[in-house]
Design a protein around this motif. Structure first.
Motif, PDB file in Angstrom:
ATOM      1  N   ILE A  18       0.846  -1.198   0.000  1.00 47.57           N
ATOM      2  CA  ILE A  18       0.000   0.000   0.000  1.00 47.57           C
ATOM      3  C   ILE A  18       0.881   1.248   0.000  1.00 47.57           C
ATOM      4  O   ILE A  18       2.044   1.207   0.408  1.00 47.57           O
ATOM      5  CB  ILE A  18      -0.979   0.076   1.207  1.00 47.57           C
ATOM      6  N   VAL A  20       0.299   5.453   1.000  1.00 47.69           N
ATOM      7  CA  VAL A  20      -0.697   6.336   1.615  1.00 47.69           C
ATOM      8  C   VAL A  20      -0.036   7.645   2.027  1.00 47.69           C
ATOM      9  O   VAL A  20       1.141   7.667   2.379  1.00 47.69           O
ATOM     10  CB  VAL A  20      -1.366   5.616   2.819  1.00 47.69           C
ATOM     11  N   ASP A  26      -4.206  12.890  10.762  1.00 47.89           N
ATOM     12  CA  ASP A  26      -3.481  11.762  11.362  1.00 47.89           C
ATOM     13  C   ASP A  26      -2.479  12.217  12.426  1.00 47.89           C
ATOM     14  O   ASP A  26      -1.630  11.434  12.853  1.00 47.89           O
ATOM     15  CB  ASP A  26      -2.739  10.973  10.264  1.00 47.89           C
ATOM     16  N   TRP A  37      -1.315   5.684  13.919  1.00 44.37           N
ATOM     17  CA  TRP A  37      -1.715   5.741  12.504  1.00 44.37           C
ATOM     18  C   TRP A  37      -0.770   4.873  11.672  1.00 44.37           C
ATOM     19  O   TRP A  37      -1.199   4.067  10.855  1.00 44.37           O
ATOM     20  CB  TRP A  37      -1.678   7.193  12.001  1.00 44.37           C
ATOM     21  N   LEU A  38       0.533   5.029  11.940  1.00 42.06           N
ATOM     22  CA  LEU A  38       1.500   4.247  11.167  1.00 42.06           C
ATOM     23  C   LEU A  38       1.363   2.756  11.488  1.00 42.06           C
ATOM     24  O   LEU A  38       1.435   1.905  10.592  1.00 42.06           O
ATOM     25  CB  LEU A  38       2.930   4.742  11.454  1.00 42.06           C
ATOM     26  N   SER A  40      -1.299   1.206  12.239  1.00 39.26           N
ATOM     27  CA  SER A  40      -2.476   0.724  11.532  1.00 39.26           C
ATOM     28  C   SER A  40      -2.176   0.473  10.051  1.00 39.26           C
ATOM     29  O   SER A  40      -2.579  -0.546   9.478  1.00 39.26           O
ATOM     30  CB  SER A  40      -3.586   1.756  11.750  1.00 39.26           C
ATOM     31  N   GLN A  41      -1.404   1.375   9.429  1.00 41.88           N
ATOM     32  CA  GLN A  41      -1.049   1.187   8.008  1.00 41.88           C
ATOM     33  C   GLN A  41      -0.164  -0.057   7.841  1.00 41.88           C
ATOM     34  O   GLN A  41      -0.306  -0.821   6.891  1.00 41.88           O
ATOM     35  CB  GLN A  41      -0.310   2.418   7.458  1.00 41.88           C
ATOM     36  N   ILE A  44      -2.300  -3.115   8.044  1.00 37.63           N
ATOM     37  CA  ILE A  44      -3.059  -3.311   6.795  1.00 37.63           C
ATOM     38  C   ILE A  44      -2.143  -3.934   5.733  1.00 37.63           C
ATOM     39  O   ILE A  44      -2.508  -4.917   5.073  1.00 37.63           O
ATOM     40  CB  ILE A  44      -3.649  -1.974   6.289  1.00 37.63           C
ATOM     41  N   GLY A  98       8.327   0.209   6.099  1.00 39.41           N
ATOM     42  CA  GLY A  98       7.728   1.455   5.617  1.00 39.41           C
ATOM     43  C   GLY A  98       8.788   2.475   5.262  1.00 39.41           C
ATOM     44  O   GLY A  98       9.788   2.620   5.981  1.00 39.41           O
TER      45      GLY A  98
END
Ligand SMILES: CC(C)(COP(=O)(O)OP(=O)(O)OC[C@H]1O[C@@H](n2cnc3c(N)ncnc32)[C@H](O)[C@@H]1OP(=O)(O)O)[C@@H](O)C(=O)NCCC(=O)NCCS
Length: 135
Positions: A18, A20, A26, A37-38, A40-41, A44, A98
């Motif tokens: 992903i 984003v 955020d 927030w990170l 959660s990404q 996902i 990430g």
């Protein structure tokens, strides 16, 4: 933590699971991007790799490791890469990385997170089910 999937450079030519953009919504009370927030990404991105391997419903059972390496800023484009690193009977362990492309008009890109998460394949009743040999 398992060995990193990539070097510190954004893996050009490889599509992330992903991508984003970090938005003002955020941020935390200090105006910085909220760690949750990170996380959660990352979850996902990891779940997509696990879902594909399990060919069906999965749940997150454990965050084995999680490291915030550099901050994420509003406007950064965050790319998340994930790869299955171990398949058990019902569980799937995934490594996630990430990278943030900074929004300051430069080519700057930083590794921002590394994580290892375990997912479990579940049946219709929410009980663990064998993942099987399907690739
Ligand atoms: C996931 C769930 C169905 C597992 O049920 P369970 O009866 O506890 O499962 P088991 O003890 O048989 O373990 C299932 C697998 O997870 C692994 N596992 C269990 N605890 C683990 C842990 N802390 N870390 C890593 N793996 C773990 C087991 O080794 C097993 O793997 P294997 O079959 O490949 O050997 C249940 O715990 C659950 O529903 N949890 C909530 C999940 C959820 O809602 N996540 C989102 C939170 S918002």
């Amino acid at each position: 933590m398992s060995e990193s999937l990539h070097s510190d450079k954004l893996p050009r030519g490889e599509e992330p699971q992903i991508r984003v953009m970090a938005m003002p919504a955020d941020t935390n009370a200090s105006g910085d991007i909220f760690g949750g927030w990170l996380m959660s990404q990352v979850d996902i991105a990891g779940s997509i790799a696990a879902y594909r391997r399990a060919r069906g419903r999965i749940v997150t059972i454990a965050v084995n490791e999680f490291r915030f390496i550099n901050p994420v800023y509003v406007g950064d484009l965050v790319s998340l890469y994930s790869r299955v690193i171990h398949v058990g009977n019902t569980s799937i362990r995934v490594m996630i990385e990430g990278f943030a492309e900074r929004s300051r008009g430069t080519d700057e890109c930083d590794r921002v997170a590394e994580a290892e998460i375990t997912y479990v394949a579940i049946d219709e009743q929410g009980k663990p089910r064998p993942v099987g040999d399907s690739a």
